[in-house]
Design a protein around this motif. Sequence first.
Motif, PDB file in Angstrom:
ATOM      1  N   UNK A 148       0.804  -1.211   0.000  1.00  0.00           N
ATOM      2  CA  UNK A 148       0.000   0.000   0.000  1.00  0.00           C
ATOM      3  C   UNK A 148       0.843   1.269   0.000  1.00  0.00           C
ATOM      4  N   UNK A 149       2.153   1.130   0.092  1.00  0.00           N
ATOM      5  CA  UNK A 149       3.057   2.277  -0.051  1.00  0.00           C
ATOM      6  C   UNK A 149       4.132   2.023  -1.095  1.00  0.00           C
ATOM      7  N   UNK A 180      -2.108   5.313   8.222  1.00  0.00           N
ATOM      8  CA  UNK A 180      -2.465   5.105   6.818  1.00  0.00           C
ATOM      9  C   UNK A 180      -3.397   3.918   6.665  1.00  0.00           C
ATOM     10  N   UNK A 181      -3.148   2.853   7.455  1.00  0.00           N
ATOM     11  CA  UNK A 181      -4.010   1.672   7.395  1.00  0.00           C
ATOM     12  C   UNK A 181      -5.429   2.011   7.868  1.00  0.00           C
ATOM     13  N   UNK A 182      -5.525   2.811   8.913  1.00  0.00           N
ATOM     14  CA  UNK A 182      -6.848   3.254   9.368  1.00  0.00           C
ATOM     15  C   UNK A 182      -7.571   3.984   8.241  1.00  0.00           C
ATOM     16  N   UNK A 183      -6.850   4.830   7.517  1.00  0.00           N
ATOM     17  CA  UNK A 183      -7.449   5.588   6.424  1.00  0.00           C
ATOM     18  C   UNK A 183      -7.932   4.712   5.285  1.00  0.00           C
ATOM     19  N   UNK A 185      -7.792   7.134  -3.245  1.00  0.00           N
ATOM     20  CA  UNK A 185      -6.797   7.644  -4.188  1.00  0.00           C
ATOM     21  C   UNK A 185      -5.839   8.607  -3.495  1.00  0.00           C
ATOM     22  N   UNK A 186      -6.364   9.457  -2.628  1.00  0.00           N
ATOM     23  CA  UNK A 186      -5.506  10.422  -1.943  1.00  0.00           C
ATOM     24  C   UNK A 186      -4.479   9.762  -1.052  1.00  0.00           C
ATOM     25  N   UNK A 187      -4.896   8.728  -0.324  1.00  0.00           N
ATOM     26  CA  UNK A 187      -3.967   8.041   0.575  1.00  0.00           C
ATOM     27  C   UNK A 187      -2.880   7.306  -0.200  1.00  0.00           C
ATOM     28  N   UNK A 188      -3.265   6.605  -1.274  1.00  0.00           N
ATOM     29  CA  UNK A 188      -2.258   5.852  -2.027  1.00  0.00           C
ATOM     30  C   UNK A 188      -1.306   6.791  -2.765  1.00  0.00           C
ATOM     31  N   UNK A 189      -1.837   7.842  -3.375  1.00  0.00           N
ATOM     32  CA  UNK A 189      -0.958   8.789  -4.065  1.00  0.00           C
ATOM     33  C   UNK A 189      -0.085   9.535  -3.067  1.00  0.00           C
ATOM     34  N   UNK A 245       2.765  11.114   2.753  1.00  0.00           N
ATOM     35  CA  UNK A 245       2.214  10.373   3.891  1.00  0.00           C
ATOM     36  C   UNK A 245       3.118   9.195   4.150  1.00  0.00           C
ATOM     37  N   UNK A 246       3.342   8.847   5.431  1.00  0.00           N
ATOM     38  CA  UNK A 246       4.150   7.671   5.780  1.00  0.00           C
ATOM     39  C   UNK A 246       5.605   7.871   5.563  1.00  0.00           C
TER      40      UNK A 246
END
Length: 421
Positions: free
Chosen positions: A188-189, A372-375, A409-413, A420-421
Amino acid sequence: MRRSVRIAGTILALAVVFGAVLVVFTTPTVQTLPPETADSDERELFRFEGDDSGVWTYLSPSREFRKRSPINVVVREDADTVVELLRSSDEHTWNRTDETQRPAEPTDPVPEGFNLTGTTIEWGETTGTARYAYVHDGESGEWIRETDQLHNGDYYGYRTHIRLYESPVPDEEPWVAMQVHTEHFDWFTLRHAVDGVQRGQRQVERDLMSEPYVERVWRAYLDNDGPSDADGWATVVELFVAIPVGLGLVSARELWRQRLTAVDRRRIRAVVDRVTVRHGLLFGSIVALVLGVRAAGVLLEWYVPALSMHAIAALLYPFVAVGIPIVTYAFASGIRRRMDAAVTGASALSVAFFLDYGYLGVEVLPIEIVLQRVGVVLALGLIAGGAAQRATADTHRNRLLVAGLLLWAGLLLGTLFEYIG
C-alpha cells in the motif's frame, strides 16, 4: 444525508478500532527524530578503546544529523572480511534483489586461522534507500554511504536488512559499524516498512556467536534509543567464546469477554439472518487479493528471475490500487443495505492486514503506517457502502462512493509521493 453520515461514522469507528488493535498487538514507533543542532565535533561518537576514529550512533537519510536508524552492531574487522564471513555458507543459495547492484566480492583473503564453517542465516546482497553515516578520523568528520548491504528473506515478503559502514582510517585496526533491521514490503506504499531493529540485531548476534572465530561478544550502551524499537544498546563483536544472549519474549495480551444481553443477542441474530453469499464473496475477495499479491510477489521473486523488483511491483501494484476497489464495488453491488456492505468491506480489509502481518511476523509498525491503514480501511468501507443497492439507486447523491474513492486515491498517491508515511 443523515443516513450517509451515520454509515460514515460507523466505518470510521471500525477503522479506529482496527488501528487501536494494531497498536495493541504491535508496537507503533517513530522512524526519525528531530535534527540536532549541536556542533558535529562535540557530539558523542562510538570508538573502540585506543582508536581516534569513530562513528556517530545513528544513520541519517541526508547529510545532516537526523536520527533515523540507530547503529546496533559493530564488528572489529574490515568490511570485506565481515561480508565474507556472513556470506560463507555452504548450505544456502544467496539471493540478489536487483541485477543492477554492485557485487560485494572481497578483495582480501580471509586471515589465516579463521574457521569458515558457515553461518546460520542467509545473508544476500541487496540495495536499499540511501542512508549516511557520519564517521570521524580524529581530526575531521565526513558523511559516507554504506560500504555494503546484505539481507536474508524475501524482497516482497519479510526480510532482515544490514547496512555496513567501514572505518575511514586505514592505519588503525579496522572496524565495521552495522545497522540491522527487519522490514516487510508494503503493497500500500510500494516501499519497505521497517518493523524494528532488535529482532535483526539478535539474529546477527546469534549468527556470529555460533561461529568459532569469535573471541568476544558484548553489549555497549550507545544512548541511541528512540527510532523504532531501539533500546540504545549495540552488539560489539571481536573476532578471535561467546556469551549467551537472552531472547526477547513477546508478552501475550488477553481480551476481556463481556456477557451479552438478550437485546444484544437479538441484534446479532438479526445481522446473521441478513448475511448472504454476496457478503462472503465480498469479504473473501478482499482478503484473497491482499494475501494473493503478497504470495505472488514472493513467488515471482523466487521463480521468475527475469523480472526485476521494479517490474514485479509494476505488475502487481494495480491489483492493490485498482483491483481492490473494483472487486469491492462488484461484490458489494449485490448487497442491499449500505451499512452491511460498508462493515463487510472494512472488516475484510482489516482481517487481511492482520493475516498479512501475522504471516510476516510483524511486531513493530511505524505510527505513520498505522494511521495510513486506518485511512484505507475507512476508504474501502465507504466504497463498499456506496456500491450497495440502496446507495446506487440515487446516483446523484452517492456521497459514500465519492468520498471513499477520493480518500482511497488520496492516501495511495500521498504515500507513493512520500507526503504520507
